[in-house]
Design an enzyme around this catalytic site. Structure first.
Site, PDB file in Angstrom:
ATOM      1  N   ILE A 143       1.695  13.452   2.272  1.00  0.00           N
ATOM      2  CA  ILE A 143       1.461  12.494   1.277  1.00  0.00           C
ATOM      3  C   ILE A 143       0.261  11.866   1.195  1.00  0.00           C
ATOM      4  O   ILE A 143      -0.163  11.580   2.636  1.00  0.00           O
ATOM      5  CB  ILE A 143       2.707  11.675   0.935  1.00  0.00           C
ATOM      6  CG1 ILE A 143       4.083  12.200   0.900  1.00  0.00           C
ATOM      7  CG2 ILE A 143       2.160  10.939  -0.345  1.00  0.00           C
ATOM      8  CD1 ILE A 143       4.297  13.310  -0.083  1.00  0.00           C
ATOM      9  N   HIS A 144      -0.695  11.884   0.417  1.00  0.00           N
ATOM     10  CA  HIS A 144      -2.012  11.228   0.507  1.00  0.00           C
ATOM     11  C   HIS A 144      -1.740   9.739   0.816  1.00  0.00           C
ATOM     12  O   HIS A 144      -1.407   9.001  -0.093  1.00  0.00           O
ATOM     13  CB  HIS A 144      -2.805  11.406  -0.827  1.00  0.00           C
ATOM     14  CG  HIS A 144      -3.399  12.592  -0.829  1.00  0.00           C
ATOM     15  ND1 HIS A 144      -3.259  13.619  -2.183  1.00  0.00           N
ATOM     16  CD2 HIS A 144      -4.131  13.371  -0.021  1.00  0.00           C
ATOM     17  CE1 HIS A 144      -4.063  14.681  -1.813  1.00  0.00           C
ATOM     18  NE2 HIS A 144      -4.507  14.767  -0.423  1.00  0.00           N
TER      19      HIS A 144
ATOM     20  N   ARG B 231       1.009  -1.217  -0.033  1.00  0.00           N
ATOM     21  CA  ARG B 231       0.109  -0.039  -0.076  1.00  0.00           C
ATOM     22  C   ARG B 231       0.907   1.202  -0.010  1.00  0.00           C
ATOM     23  O   ARG B 231       2.148   1.190   0.244  1.00  0.00           O
ATOM     24  CB  ARG B 231      -0.853   0.135   1.078  1.00  0.00           C
ATOM     25  CG  ARG B 231      -0.472  -0.333   2.502  1.00  0.00           C
ATOM     26  CD  ARG B 231      -1.273  -0.240   3.738  1.00  0.00           C
ATOM     27  NE  ARG B 231      -0.229  -0.509   4.805  1.00  0.00           N
ATOM     28  CZ  ARG B 231      -0.302   0.500   5.993  1.00  0.00           C
ATOM     29  NH1 ARG B 231      -0.983   1.804   5.572  1.00  0.00           N
ATOM     30  NH2 ARG B 231       0.294   0.634   6.962  1.00  0.00           N
ATOM     31  N   GLY B 232       0.142   2.310  -0.236  1.00  0.00           N
ATOM     32  CA  GLY B 232       0.774   3.679  -0.079  1.00  0.00           C
ATOM     33  C   GLY B 232       2.174   3.760  -0.964  1.00  0.00           C
ATOM     34  O   GLY B 232       2.148   3.349  -2.267  1.00  0.00           O
ATOM     35  N   ILE B 233       3.122   4.176  -0.317  1.00  0.00           N
ATOM     36  CA  ILE B 233       4.268   4.797  -1.185  1.00  0.00           C
ATOM     37  C   ILE B 233       4.979   3.285  -1.822  1.00  0.00           C
ATOM     38  O   ILE B 233       5.558   3.316  -2.743  1.00  0.00           O
ATOM     39  CB  ILE B 233       5.303   5.664  -0.307  1.00  0.00           C
ATOM     40  CG1 ILE B 233       4.788   7.079  -0.138  1.00  0.00           C
ATOM     41  CG2 ILE B 233       6.508   5.720  -0.784  1.00  0.00           C
ATOM     42  CD1 ILE B 233       5.511   7.674   1.022  1.00  0.00           C
TER      43      ILE B 233
ATOM     44  N   LYS C 154      12.490   8.485  12.786  1.00  0.00           N
ATOM     45  CA  LYS C 154      12.901   8.857  11.130  1.00  0.00           C
ATOM     46  C   LYS C 154      14.187   9.514  11.354  1.00  0.00           C
ATOM     47  O   LYS C 154      14.883   9.653  10.207  1.00  0.00           O
ATOM     48  CB  LYS C 154      11.659   9.698  10.754  1.00  0.00           C
ATOM     49  CG  LYS C 154      10.197   9.056  10.548  1.00  0.00           C
ATOM     50  CD  LYS C 154      10.532   7.927   9.545  1.00  0.00           C
ATOM     51  CE  LYS C 154       9.322   7.054   9.303  1.00  0.00           C
ATOM     52  NZ  LYS C 154       9.559   5.924   8.186  1.00  0.00           N
TER      53      LYS C 154
ATOM     54  N   TYR D  36       7.843   9.385  16.887  1.00  0.00           N
ATOM     55  CA  TYR D  36       7.998   9.027  15.328  1.00  0.00           C
ATOM     56  C   TYR D  36       9.132   9.887  14.796  1.00  0.00           C
ATOM     57  O   TYR D  36       9.842   9.239  13.971  1.00  0.00           O
ATOM     58  CB  TYR D  36       6.558   9.664  14.718  1.00  0.00           C
ATOM     59  CG  TYR D  36       6.539   9.515  13.319  1.00  0.00           C
ATOM     60  CD1 TYR D  36       6.285   8.147  12.786  1.00  0.00           C
ATOM     61  CD2 TYR D  36       6.758  10.555  12.434  1.00  0.00           C
ATOM     62  CE1 TYR D  36       6.331   7.933  11.509  1.00  0.00           C
ATOM     63  CE2 TYR D  36       6.694  10.338  11.160  1.00  0.00           C
ATOM     64  CZ  TYR D  36       6.288   9.065  10.569  1.00  0.00           C
ATOM     65  OH  TYR D  36       6.519   9.031   9.024  1.00  0.00           O
TER      66      TYR D  36
ATOM     67  N   ALA E 225       8.091   0.197   4.828  1.00  0.00           N
ATOM     68  CA  ALA E 225       7.009  -0.069   6.070  1.00  0.00           C
ATOM     69  C   ALA E 225       6.991   1.109   7.278  1.00  0.00           C
ATOM     70  O   ALA E 225       8.272   1.451   7.821  1.00  0.00           O
ATOM     71  CB  ALA E 225       7.177  -1.450   6.646  1.00  0.00           C
ATOM     72  N   GLY E 226       5.950   1.168   7.911  1.00  0.00           N
ATOM     73  CA  GLY E 226       6.172   2.436   8.984  1.00  0.00           C
ATOM     74  C   GLY E 226       4.908   2.457   9.464  1.00  0.00           C
ATOM     75  O   GLY E 226       3.769   2.377   8.976  1.00  0.00           O
TER      76      GLY E 226
END
Length: 236
Positions: free
Chosen positions: A180-181, A12-14, A151, A147, A84-85
């Site tokens: 980011i969406h 999913r996502g990025i 990162k 978080y 993953a995050g």
């Protein structure tokens, strides 16, 4: 093209957007996620030569066995993407220790484990790694202390690893997205946040994916942090 790209968080996502771009370029994809069914669905969308794998990257045994399975069915991993995050927004004084640990284990330790596992074959053949960080790891943010620590740590880890393995023809880079969406930002009120973004909008996963692929394929870039945030860092 026989080269293999493993995308952790690729369902999913990025991560999914990266997998789509790499598949279009002819690479063989290993889509890795905690939810095997979703990973299988993504691999199926990409076509028959791509495979799905289940892995909890916070568990060393899972990571080790996943790399063994990928190499058995696809061959040695040439490209590794860690997308993953998780995030648990909360002021530090209200943050539960288990929420701190879950973010550290998934966002930072998990990437360390996958990178170390990838070294086994990359040291012999070379390779390219891109870790997906966040602009928060550079700027910090209220309610995201844990978080941000994961990162920010990811950047230090990636740069150090880049120095360690450069002579083995292994490159390590970071992409640091802004807003980011994705599933992680769908609860945010875009109208409130985008006024601070010079380009005036949230980014799309595919736009970040293009940056990831650029770094994966750029033979003379290592230890770099590529910010993809619509200019958000300019307003700091």
């Amino acid at each position: 093209m026989d080269k293999v790209c493993a995308v952790f968080g690729g369902s999913r996502g990025i991560g999914k957007a990266v997998a789509q771009l790499m598949a279009q370029k002819g690479y063989r994809l290993a889509i890795v996620a905690r939810n095997l069914e979703v990973a299988k669905a993504t691999a199926s969308e990409l076509g028959g030569i791509h495979l799905a794998f289940r892995c909890n990257i916070a568990k060393e045994g899972d990571v080790h066995s996943t790399f063994e399975e990928m190499e058995k069915h696809l061959g040695p991993v040439n490209f590794l993407v860690n997308a993953a995050g998780i995030n648990r927004d909360s002021l530090l004084v209200r943050t539960k220790t288990e929420d701190m640990l879950s973010q550290l284990h998934t966002n930072l330790l998990g990437t360390m484990l996958t990178c170390r596992a990838a070294m086994r074959t990359m040291i012999q053949q070379g390779g390219s790694i891109v870790n997906v960080g966040s602009i928060i790891g550079l700027k910090g943010n209220v309610g995201q202390a844990a978080y941000s620590a994961t990162k920010g740590g990811l950047i230090g880890f990636s740069r150090s690893l880049a120095k360690e393995v450069a002579r083995k023809k292994i490159r390590v880079n970071v992409v640091a997205p802004g807003f980011i969406h994705t599933d992680m930002t769908k609860h945010l009120k875009e109208e409130h946040f985008k006024k601070n973004i010079p380009l005036g909008r949230f980014g799309e996963a595919l736009e970040v994916a293009h940056a990831v692929v650029f770094l994966l394929e750029s033979p003379y870039i290592t230890g770099h942090v590529l910010i993809v945030d619509g200019g958000l860092q300019l307003t700091a």
